[in-house]
Design a protein around this motif. Structure first.
Motif, PDB file in Angstrom:
ATOM      1  N   UNK A 103       0.778  -1.264  -0.164  1.00 19.20           N
ATOM      2  CA  UNK A 103       0.023  -0.088   0.128  1.00 19.20           C
ATOM      3  C   UNK A 103       0.824   1.213   0.078  1.00 19.20           C
ATOM      4  N   UNK A 104       0.438   2.535  -0.228  1.00 17.55           N
ATOM      5  CA  UNK A 104       1.132   3.551  -0.524  1.00 17.55           C
ATOM      6  C   UNK A 104       2.248   3.783   0.795  1.00 17.55           C
ATOM      7  N   UNK A 105       1.762   3.673   2.005  1.00 14.11           N
ATOM      8  CA  UNK A 105       2.656   4.093   3.134  1.00 14.11           C
ATOM      9  C   UNK A 105       3.631   2.925   3.248  1.00 14.11           C
ATOM     10  N   UNK A 109      10.533   5.130   0.086  1.00 20.65           N
ATOM     11  CA  UNK A 109      11.312   5.972  -0.775  1.00 20.65           C
ATOM     12  C   UNK A 109      12.229   5.043  -1.808  1.00 20.65           C
ATOM     13  N   UNK A 110      12.965   4.132  -0.767  1.00 19.97           N
ATOM     14  CA  UNK A 110      13.859   3.113  -1.507  1.00 19.97           C
ATOM     15  C   UNK A 110      13.351   2.492  -2.559  1.00 19.97           C
ATOM     16  N   UNK A 111      12.175   2.023  -2.318  1.00 20.46           N
ATOM     17  CA  UNK A 111      11.291   1.073  -3.298  1.00 20.46           C
ATOM     18  C   UNK A 111      11.200   2.113  -4.637  1.00 20.46           C
ATOM     19  N   UNK A 112      10.669   3.392  -4.331  1.00 16.25           N
ATOM     20  CA  UNK A 112      10.433   4.336  -5.574  1.00 16.25           C
ATOM     21  C   UNK A 112      11.786   4.427  -6.307  1.00 16.25           C
ATOM     22  N   UNK A 154      -5.129   3.831  -7.991  1.00 14.37           N
ATOM     23  CA  UNK A 154      -5.369   2.840  -6.928  1.00 14.37           C
ATOM     24  C   UNK A 154      -4.237   3.216  -5.849  1.00 14.37           C
ATOM     25  N   UNK A 155      -4.474   2.776  -4.492  1.00 17.24           N
ATOM     26  CA  UNK A 155      -3.237   3.099  -3.698  1.00 17.24           C
ATOM     27  C   UNK A 155      -2.273   1.844  -3.480  1.00 17.24           C
ATOM     28  N   UNK A 156      -2.600   1.098  -4.004  1.00 17.85           N
ATOM     29  CA  UNK A 156      -1.493  -0.252  -4.094  1.00 17.85           C
ATOM     30  C   UNK A 156      -0.491   0.101  -5.029  1.00 17.85           C
ATOM     31  N   UNK A 157       0.661  -0.419  -4.576  1.00 17.98           N
ATOM     32  CA  UNK A 157       1.998  -0.372  -5.515  1.00 17.98           C
ATOM     33  C   UNK A 157       2.123   1.033  -6.279  1.00 17.98           C
ATOM     34  N   UNK A 158       2.152   2.093  -5.250  1.00 16.10           N
ATOM     35  CA  UNK A 158       2.207   3.461  -6.155  1.00 16.10           C
ATOM     36  C   UNK A 158       3.700   3.634  -6.556  1.00 16.10           C
ATOM     37  N   UNK A 159       4.449   2.809  -6.227  1.00 18.28           N
ATOM     38  CA  UNK A 159       5.948   3.125  -6.838  1.00 18.28           C
ATOM     39  C   UNK A 159       5.891   2.802  -8.422  1.00 18.28           C
ATOM     40  N   UNK A 160       5.303   1.457  -8.498  1.00 19.89           N
ATOM     41  CA  UNK A 160       5.372   0.726  -9.814  1.00 19.89           C
ATOM     42  C   UNK A 160       4.369   1.755 -10.621  1.00 19.89           C
ATOM     43  N   UNK A 161       3.373   2.087 -10.329  1.00 14.98           N
ATOM     44  CA  UNK A 161       2.383   2.633 -10.867  1.00 14.98           C
ATOM     45  C   UNK A 161       2.838   4.202 -11.460  1.00 14.98           C
ATOM     46  N   UNK A 162       3.862   4.923 -10.650  1.00 12.40           N
ATOM     47  CA  UNK A 162       4.451   6.156 -11.008  1.00 12.40           C
ATOM     48  C   UNK A 162       5.403   5.783 -12.025  1.00 12.40           C
TER      49      UNK A 162
END
Length: 269
Positions: A103-105, A109-112, A154-162
Motif C-alpha cells: 500500500x502507499x505508506x 522511498x527506496x522502493x520508488x 489505486x493506492x496499491x503499488x504506487x511506486x510501480x504505478x508512478x
C-alpha cells in the motif's frame, strides 16, 4: 503462415528471457526479424535462443543488468556489436514493492528509487544508445512496455504505478523529439497478464480463496476477484506480443506517441 513483414529488420527485446519479452521475441522472429534476446540469467537466455533458432530464426543474445546507466550502456554496446538495430522493445523492468501488494505508506522511498531505475532509467538509457542509428537510417521503432495500471488511481503499488506512468509520458515526449525522422515511439500497456511466475502465484491464491482446481475456473474467478475487466479472463503473453508486433511493422508508420492498452477493457469496466 505469418507474413515476413519484418524481413531484414533487427530487433532488441530487453527482458526477453521469459514472460512477455520472450513471447514478443517469438512473434517478431516469426515475422522475419532477426532478434537479440536479453536477460540476466544465461541459462534462461540460452533456452529462448535455442527455441528461436530451432524455429529457423536468426538470433543473437546479450546478458546484463540495466538498472544502472553504465550497465545499460554496456548491454546496448554489446547488442550493437551484432549489427544495427531497427526495433527496440524496452520490456525489462522491476517489480513493485511488497511483491505487488504494498500500500502507499508501505512502499518506501527506496522502493520508488529502485523501481524508477529499473523501469524508467533503463528504458531511457537504452533509447539514448540505440535510437541515433535508427534516425541516421531514417527508419525505426521504439516500443515501451508500460502498464494498464498507469491510468488507474489505486493506492496499491504506487511506486510501480508512478514508474509506468513515467514510461507513458516519455513515450509521448520521445515521439515529439523524433518528429519527421521515420522513427516512431509507442507504448504497449498490458493488463493483468499471466506469466509463468504469476500463474504459480494465482494457483496458490486459488487454493486459499476457493477459486477452483482447474485452470479455466481458476482464471475466471481470479480475473473477477483481482482486476475485473470487460473481457472475463486474464491477459496472455501472446495478447501483448501481438500488439508489439503490430507497432513494429512497417504498416504502423502513421502511429506514434500512442499508449496502446491491452487490458481487456479494464479502463472502462
Amino acid at each position: 503462415m505469418m507474413a515476413a513483414t519484418l524481413l531484414g529488420k533487427r530487433a532488441l527485446v530487453t527482458g526477453s528471457s521469459s514472460g512477455i519479452g520472450a513471447e514478443s521475441a517469438r512473434w517478431l522472429a516469426r515475422a522475419g526479424a532477426s532478434v537479440i534476446v536479453h536477460g540476466r540469467d544465461p541459462d534462461k537466455i540460452d533456452a529462448v535462443v535455442a527455441e528461436l533458432r530451432n524455429g529457423g530464426a536468426d538470433v543473437a543474445s546479450v546478458c546484463g543488468a540495466l538498472d544502472a546507466p553504465d550497465d545499460a550502456r554496456a548491454v546496448a554496446a554489446q547488442a550493437l556489436e551484432t549489427g544495427p538495430i531497427d526495433i527496440l522493445v524496452n520490456n525489462a523492468g522491476g517489480a513493485a514493492a511488497g511483491n505487488g501488494s504494498a500500500q502507499w505508506f508501505e512502499a518506501m522511498p527506496e522502493d520508488w528509487d529502485k523501481g524508477y531505475r529499473a523501469n524508467v532509467l533503463s528504458a531511457v538509457t537504452m533509447t539514448h544508445a540505440i535510437t541515433p542509428g535508427m534516425i541516421e537510417r531514417g527508419w525505426g521503432r521504439v516500443i515501451q512496455t508500460a502498464s494498464a495500471i498507469a491510468d488507474n488511481p489505486i493506492s496499491t503499488i504506487p511506486d510501480y504505478k508512478a514508474a509506468k506512468s513515467a514510461i507513458v509520458s516519455l513515450t509521448v515526449s520521445l515521439a515529439v523529439a523524433l518528429r519527421g525522422t521515420g522513427v516512431t515511439s509507442n507504448a504497449v500497456s498490458p493488463g493483468f497478464t499471466v506469466t509463468e511466475g504469476l500463474r504459480a502465484w494465482i494457483e496458490g491464491e486459488a487454493a486459499k480463496n476457493g477459486w477452483g482446481s482447474e485452470w479455466p475456473e481458476i482464471e475466471r474467478n481470479a480475473a473477477a476477484a483481482i482486476w475485473p475487466a470487460l473481457v472475463p479472463r486474464l491477459g496472455r503473453t501472446e495478447d501483448i506480443a501481438r500488439a508489439v508486433l503490430f507497432l513494429a511493422e512497417p504498416g504502423a508508420d502513421f502511429i506514434t506517441g500512442q499508449h496502446l492498452r491491452v487490458d481487456g477493457g479494464l479502463a472502462i469496466a
